[in-house]
Design an enzyme around this catalytic site. Structure first.
Site, PDB file in Angstrom:
ATOM      1  N   PRO A   1       0.782  -1.239   0.000  1.00 66.76           N
ATOM      2  CA  PRO A   1       0.000   0.000   0.000  1.00 66.76           C
ATOM      3  C   PRO A   1       0.814   1.291   0.000  1.00 66.76           C
ATOM      4  CG  PRO A   1       0.089  -0.875   2.210  1.00 66.76           C
ATOM      5  CD  PRO A   1       0.826  -1.866   1.347  1.00 66.76           C
ATOM      6  N   GLY A   2       2.160   1.203  -0.049  1.00 63.47           N
ATOM      7  CA  GLY A   2       2.930   2.413  -0.275  1.00 63.47           C
ATOM      8  C   GLY A   2       3.879   2.843   0.817  1.00 63.47           C
TER       9      GLY A   2
ATOM     10  N   ASP B   1       1.976  -1.599  -8.811  1.00 67.92           N
ATOM     11  CA  ASP B   1       1.275  -2.699  -8.161  1.00 67.92           C
ATOM     12  C   ASP B   1       0.300  -3.292  -9.163  1.00 67.92           C
ATOM     13  OD1 ASP B   1       1.081  -3.618  -5.033  1.00 67.92           O
ATOM     14  OD2 ASP B   1      -0.720  -4.139  -6.173  1.00 67.92           O
TER      15      ASP B   1
ATOM     16  N   CYS C   1       7.873 -10.004   4.409  1.00 62.83           N
ATOM     17  CA  CYS C   1       7.499  -9.874   5.817  1.00 62.83           C
ATOM     18  C   CYS C   1       7.153 -11.263   6.349  1.00 62.83           C
ATOM     19  CB  CYS C   1       6.330  -8.905   5.973  1.00 62.83           C
ATOM     20  SG  CYS C   1       6.055  -8.466   7.703  1.00 62.83           S
TER      21      CYS C   1
END
Length: 469
Positions: free
Chosen positions: A286-287, A308, A401
């Protein structure tokens, strides 16, 4: 005349047809978010803030709703084991809405300081509201059994003996396959895997990033945050709403984990052979990292292209970057750019998110081992594409992640196995070079792995790769 029953007293505190009391709204809000996570694959961290806002829950009420929501999601594995002992029905035969009410009630009893009578009473009222009077009687019976012991006493009963993975799974509320995967990735002794699993169940502090060229960490500290230990751009907010800080409200700063900041800083700091003008963030939504990289690129008169594959995520990226940054909807596995077009490439690959279980506890129940089989081929295709996108002498950062070996070093090693034109750089050294404070425990290299229990960050993985030809 005084009300004759407890329900009469509750009704006296509510206008006919009017809103529920704050305590009713708190539990109803927590229940609805937990239920949405279960039935709609909603993300609690995205859904809960809006519900709190819509219902005017602030201060202690908002804090309690947040604790009940996240505590119930984190503790689900442990609470289900206890409920199974206290219920005369198998859990799979308990209707979903009622089961979520019971989980919420168990968390109130075993994970908070709410008095047992209040925890049982409010859960029973919620059960009556969502499942009817008959189910409320069942909930009352089950929760009264739960209330006879504290958490430690229940764990002594429900955690299996002679099965170390099973014991860890129940005690720390992680699926067995995740316990095994984390233990394999950590490669440490029993005490450290216990520490990691416990850290996954701690509520993380809110870490802010000062976007380069637009704000500074000192400004965030002056606004009430505290200095962060590692990232020179970070500050930690001990409590309160991040949007109360001017820089966050203005978009000059944002919420971003320190490990996320440091992997982007390490990519930007890695020396290049040749020009340094064109940067690419392949999976930017999301940035968060794109917002940081955009500021760094602008400070060097470089240009960032942030892409994206999903239009709505690209829209979120547009809000995080400045006007110099290009934002596009692009499938990174079939890109439109020519090979060798970029000097620096960030690939923050789609992954299971097992490194962010502190912030997204529902991910542990949403993912299955099959998720790895689905994501692995995509991760490999994206990394191969990233290596084609960077020019000789340029650098790619492969980031996930997740600490799962199948998403980290195994992906990198598989992609590089037949390539003689890529050099693995010393990622732990690169991270330490940009860190503001001493940073140990990242591994021996060439890859870097952050850990919640060691660093107080998400379990972020970084591989820095230089294209040599």
């Amino acid at each position: 005349m005084a009300p004759r029953t407890a329900r009469d007293r509750r009704d006296r505190n509510r206008r006919p047809g009017g809103p529920r009391r704050p305590e009713d709204l708190v539990r109803r809000t927590a229940y609805e978010v937990v239920r949405a996570v279960q039935t709609r694959d909603a993300y609690a961290n995205l859904l809960l803030p809006g519900r709190l806002r819509d219902r005017g829950l602030t201060g202690r009420d908002a804090a309690l709703a947040t604790e009940l929501t996240y505590g119930t999601l984190r503790g689900r594995g442990t609470y289900d084991a206890i409920l199974q002992v206290c219920s005369d029905r198998p859990l799979h035969r308990i209707d979903g809405p009622l089961l979520d009410v019971l989980r919420l009630g168990v968390h109130q009893l075993l994970g908070t300081r709410i008095p047992p009578h209040a925890a049982v009473g409010t859960a029973v009222e919620l059960a009556r509201s969502v499942a009817g009077p008959g189910q409320a009687k069942f909930a009352n019976a089950v929760l009264r059994k739960v209330a006879t012991r504290d958490l430690a006493a229940w764990l002594a009963i429900v955690a299996p003996e002679g099965d170390e993975v099973g014991r860890l799974s129940v005690t720390h509320s992680h699926p067995r396959w995740i316990v095994t995967a984390l233990r394999d990735a950590l490669g440490a002794d029993r005490a450290e895997i216990e520490a990691l699993l416990a850290a996954d169940n701690e509520r993380p502090r809110v870490t802010l990033v000062a976007r380069p060229g637009r704000a500074t960490a000192a400004e965030l500290v002056e606004a009430g945050a505290e200095p962060a230990p590692y990232s020179p751009l970070a500050a930690v907010l001990p409590e309160g709403d991040p949007a109360a800080i001017d820089a966050v409200r203005d978009g000059r700063a944002a919420v971003q984990d320190e490990a996320s900041q440091l992997v982007a800083l390490a990519l930007a700091d890695t020396p290049l052979d040749g020009p340094d003008a064109r940067w690419l963030d392949m999976c930017a939504g999301p940035g968060g990292k794109a917002g940081l990289l955009a500021g760094l690129a602008a400070g060097r008169d470089a240009r960032l292209l942030a892409c994206d594959v999903q239009p709505h995520r690209a829209g979120l990226v547009r809000r995080a970057v400045d006007g110099r940054t290009g934002v596009a909807v692009v499938d990174g596995t079939a890109p439109a750019w020519r090979p060798g077009s970029f000097d620096r490439v960030l690939l923050d690959a789609p992954c299971t998110g097992l490194g962010a279980l502190r912030r997204r506890p529902e991910a542990r129940w949403r993912r299955e081992p099959s998720s790895l089989a689905e994501l692995g081929p995509l991760q490999r295709r994206l990394l191969a594409s990233a290596l084609e996108a960077v020019r000789p002498g340029g650098v790619v950062a492969y980031v996930t992640c997740s600490p799962h070996l199948a998403e980290t070093r195994v992906v990198v090693d598989d992609v590089l196995r037949d390539r003689a034109d890529v050099e693995r750089l010393d990622s732990p050294q690169a991270v330490r070079r940009v860190a503001a404070g001493a940073l140990d425990g990242l591994g021996d290299g060439p890859y870097a792995q952050f850990w919640p229990h060691r660093h107080g960050t998400d379990a972020m993985f970084l591989a820095l790769l230089r294209r040599t030809a």
